[in-house]
Design an enzyme around this catalytic site. Sequence first.
Site, PDB file in Angstrom:
ATOM      1  CE  LYS A  35      -3.784  -2.488   2.049  1.00 34.34           C
ATOM      2  NZ  LYS A  35      -4.210  -3.205   3.222  1.00 34.34           N
TER       3      LYS A  35
ATOM      4  CD  GLN B 194      -3.495  -4.762   6.266  1.00 32.74           C
ATOM      5  OE1 GLN B 194      -3.610  -3.699   5.670  1.00 32.74           O
ATOM      6  NE2 GLN B 194      -3.677  -5.916   5.663  1.00 32.74           N
TER       7      GLN B 194
ATOM      8  CG  ASP C 129     -10.360  -1.293   4.214  1.00 34.17           C
ATOM      9  OD1 ASP C 129      -9.907  -1.706   3.128  1.00 34.17           O
ATOM     10  OD2 ASP C 129      -9.793  -1.469   5.304  1.00 34.17           O
TER      11      ASP C 129
HETATM   12  N1  GUN Z   1      -6.297  -7.440   5.264  1.00 31.19           N
HETATM   13  C1  GUN Z   1      -6.250  -8.088   4.070  1.00 31.19           C
HETATM   14  N2  GUN Z   1      -6.882  -7.369   3.124  1.00 31.19           N
HETATM   15  C2  GUN Z   1      -7.335  -6.255   3.726  1.00 31.19           C
HETATM   16  C3  GUN Z   1      -8.066  -5.107   3.270  1.00 31.19           C
HETATM   17  O1  GUN Z   1      -8.451  -4.985   2.102  1.00 31.19           O
HETATM   18  N3  GUN Z   1      -8.340  -4.165   4.204  1.00 31.19           N
HETATM   19  C4  GUN Z   1      -7.956  -4.293   5.494  1.00 31.19           C
HETATM   20  N4  GUN Z   1      -8.284  -3.313   6.349  1.00 31.19           N
HETATM   21  N5  GUN Z   1      -7.281  -5.332   5.958  1.00 31.19           N
HETATM   22  C5  GUN Z   1      -6.979  -6.301   5.074  1.00 31.19           C
END
Ligand code: GUN
Length: 286
Positions: free
Chosen positions: A52, A96, A119
Amino acid sequence: MAQIIRGKELAALCKQQVAERVKALEERGVKPCLAVVLVGENPASKVYVAGKEKDCAECGILSRVLRMPETTTQEELLDTVKALNKDETVHGILVQLPLPEHLSAQPIIETIAPEKDVDGFTPINTGLVSLGDARAFYPCTPSGCMKMLYSVCPDLAGKRAVVLGRSNIVGKPMASLLLAADCTVTMCHSKTKDLAQICRNADILVAAIGKAKFVTKEFVGKDAIVIDVGMNRDENGKLCGDVDFDSVEPAVYAITPVPGGVGLMTRAVLMENTVKAAENACKTLA
Ligand code: GUN
């Protein structure tokens, strides 16, 4: 031979468009910023967060990663999210997942300000998605899957779509987005009877069940578009999807690979959602 729907090219195009929108915001004195909260030492999460940061850098978005120790309490995490909600220089917030076991994710997610919920996990965004309301932040994975579908089938109206898996993060919002695109949607899950037969009739099959190579050629029709959301390890520890690519690919019209498919698009949509959050904040100020 199926058409391979590659995430790399589509994600690059999507990020290029985001970068242009970022530039336009910068000309108005706004620097889009994504705050990522990472609690603990989950190795997969560290890899995702690094991805990211890289995407943000490519798009000209500021990334602020808040690394918190494994011992973080629920209250400390809540306070961190609340502080980010108030911080006007932060446009998007992502906590996350998964969180360490002693923490509960749902109250944390519900604390994120809906206008910064890039998200698309908060109840407000979930509701807007199911209403088909364009103000929503669409959850990144289903939104990325829609872009992949449109790349090979610009008109989805009337298509029979089958979604395998009913998770809150992928299956349910995926069904909402397909329905909003005028597909006829069937949702399947672990209790569904005659699963292979239902899937065989699908024009579009989205596999999101988290079972390595579960979807075999018995599940597909020759004109099917297959979107593989799975991210699993096979018996040799190799990354693979929910679809048995080698058996399914020769039998369908189009298919996404794993790796190099949906995962890359998920990341690109996060960038798109972040620039949208910054644009919205800019409009509110104007
Ligand atoms: N963990 C794995 N994929 C994601 C995601 O798309 N968003 C978040 N917040 N955690 C994750």
